[in-house]
Design an enzyme around this catalytic site. Structure first.
Site, PDB file in Angstrom:
ATOM      1  N   ASP A 146      12.957 143.171 -11.174  1.00 14.55           N
ATOM      2  CA  ASP A 146      13.688 144.443 -11.228  1.00 14.55           C
ATOM      3  C   ASP A 146      12.784 145.654 -11.027  1.00 14.55           C
ATOM      4  O   ASP A 146      13.222 146.675 -10.501  1.00 14.55           O
ATOM      5  CB  ASP A 146      14.459 144.558 -12.553  1.00 14.55           C
ATOM      6  N   CYS A 157      25.438 148.499  -8.172  1.00 18.85           N
ATOM      7  CA  CYS A 157      24.226 148.494  -9.001  1.00 18.85           C
ATOM      8  C   CYS A 157      24.458 149.257 -10.313  1.00 18.85           C
ATOM      9  O   CYS A 157      24.383 148.666 -11.387  1.00 18.85           O
ATOM     10  CB  CYS A 157      23.059 149.035  -8.174  1.00 18.85           C
ATOM     11  N   TYR A 207      26.357 147.356 -14.254  1.00 14.74           N
ATOM     12  CA  TYR A 207      25.623 147.504 -15.524  1.00 14.74           C
ATOM     13  C   TYR A 207      26.429 148.327 -16.529  1.00 14.74           C
ATOM     14  O   TYR A 207      26.433 148.029 -17.726  1.00 14.74           O
ATOM     15  CB  TYR A 207      24.247 148.138 -15.284  1.00 14.74           C
ATOM     16  N   TYR A 247      22.648 151.639 -20.647  1.00 13.32           N
ATOM     17  CA  TYR A 247      23.527 151.576 -19.476  1.00 13.32           C
ATOM     18  C   TYR A 247      24.932 152.091 -19.762  1.00 13.32           C
ATOM     19  O   TYR A 247      25.704 152.351 -18.837  1.00 13.32           O
ATOM     20  CB  TYR A 247      23.550 150.164 -18.897  1.00 13.32           C
ATOM     21  N   GLU A 269      24.629 141.069  -7.704  1.00 14.67           N
ATOM     22  CA  GLU A 269      24.279 141.390  -9.099  1.00 14.67           C
ATOM     23  C   GLU A 269      24.335 140.139  -9.964  1.00 14.67           C
ATOM     24  O   GLU A 269      23.475 139.906 -10.812  1.00 14.67           O
ATOM     25  CB  GLU A 269      25.220 142.458  -9.669  1.00 14.67           C
TER      26      GLU A 269
HETATM   27  C1  LIG Z   1      19.450 144.374  -9.900  1.00  8.82           C
HETATM   28  C2  LIG Z   1      19.811 145.579 -10.665  1.00  8.82           C
HETATM   29  N1  LIG Z   1      21.050 146.082 -10.530  1.00  8.82           N
HETATM   30  C3  LIG Z   1      21.403 147.178 -11.224  1.00  8.82           C
HETATM   31  C4  LIG Z   1      20.520 147.824 -12.066  1.00  8.82           C
HETATM   32  C5  LIG Z   1      20.936 149.035 -12.846  1.00  8.82           C
HETATM   33  O1  LIG Z   1      20.402 150.155 -12.312  1.00  8.82           O
HETATM   34  C6  LIG Z   1      19.226 147.277 -12.169  1.00  8.82           C
HETATM   35  N2  LIG Z   1      18.291 147.844 -12.959  1.00  8.82           N
HETATM   36  N3  LIG Z   1      18.908 146.164 -11.474  1.00  8.82           N
END
Ligand SMILES: Cc1ncc(CO)c(N)n1
Length: 227
Positions: free
Chosen positions: A43, A136, A140, A166, A207
């Site tokens: 990430d 993205c 979350y 989040y 995701e």
């Molecule tokens: C893969 C991924 N998707 C979404 C987020 C949220 O921003 C993150 N940190 N990482």
């Protein structure tokens, strides 16, 4: 409206992400430390590229307001969501810098970021890349909502603050992205709108794959063929 259709259509996928091993492991608080580290290694690289994607999109818009949004997102991401990531590193008793120093593009993360770059580089309208990027923050946000609504997290729960991050910080981003897509859809053909939809739905699946990648500690399997 396009954004409403997409939110409805992807809700079962978000429920599936919620039920999968990674999120359930965070909620129970007993997730494998190595899975958390795997996630962070991927990430941290992913968010660096996500910030650069915003820079690419600046050349695709005539709207100063959109440029301001893109710059704000870049600034936010330059910190790499450090607050959320620090929570994870702390929970596994390791320093964040130490975990991410050997970051890697595992297959699922690699596929996901290339989906976004493909749309940024091969399609002129900003809405194509945005449709691949919007899940993205949205996924979350929904996952955090669900977790906090369905569970009571003790004050000292190791991952409580990850969910709280989040739930609090994503709404402006989500709203601007959906506005860009909805505005674009108003002057697009049915076929073009279908591309936006496909991009968005695929990214929601990306995701899911990203979390499963971490839960299974996914690696490239061509032994000795990569550095
Ligand atoms: C893969 C991924 N998707 C979404 C987020 C949220 O921003 C993150 N940190 N990482």
């Amino acid at each position: 409206m396009l954004s409403e259709i997409l939110k409805k259509e992807t809700e079962p996928m978000i429920e599936a992400i919620y039920s999968d091993a990674f999120i359930q492991g965070l909620i129970r608080g007993d997730i494998d430390d190595a899975a958390v580290a795997h996630y962070l290694r991927a990430d941290s690289l992913y968010l660096d590229e996500f910030a650069k994607l915003y820079a690419l999109l600046i050349s695709k818009t005539e709207s100063k307001e959109t440029v301001r949004f893109l710059m704000g997102q870049m600034a936010f991401l330059m910190d790499g969501e450090s607050e959320a990531h620090e929570v994870l590193a702390h929970a596994i008793n390791r320093s964040y810098a130490d975990i991410i120093k050997d970051g890697e593009w595992y297959p699922s993360a690699d596929h996901y970021i290339k989906h976004m770059y493909f749309n940024a580089f091969t399609r002129e309208h900003i809405a194509y890349a945005i449709s691949a990027m919007a899940p993205c923050p949205y996924v979350y946000r929904r996952i955090a909502d669900m977790a906090l609504a369905r569970h009571t997290f003790e004050t000292d729960h190791p991952y409580r603050k990850w969910f709280e991050f989040y739930v609090n910080d994503m709404d402006d981003t989500i709203n601007v992205m959906f506005d860009i897509m909805d505005d674009a859809a108003r002057s697009m053909t049915e076929k073009e709108i279908d591309v936006l939809k496909k991009n968005y739905i695929e990214s929601t699946e990306h995701e899911r794959r990203f979390f499963n990648m971490a839960a299974t500690k996914e690696e490239w399997t061509g032994v000795g063929t990569h550095a």
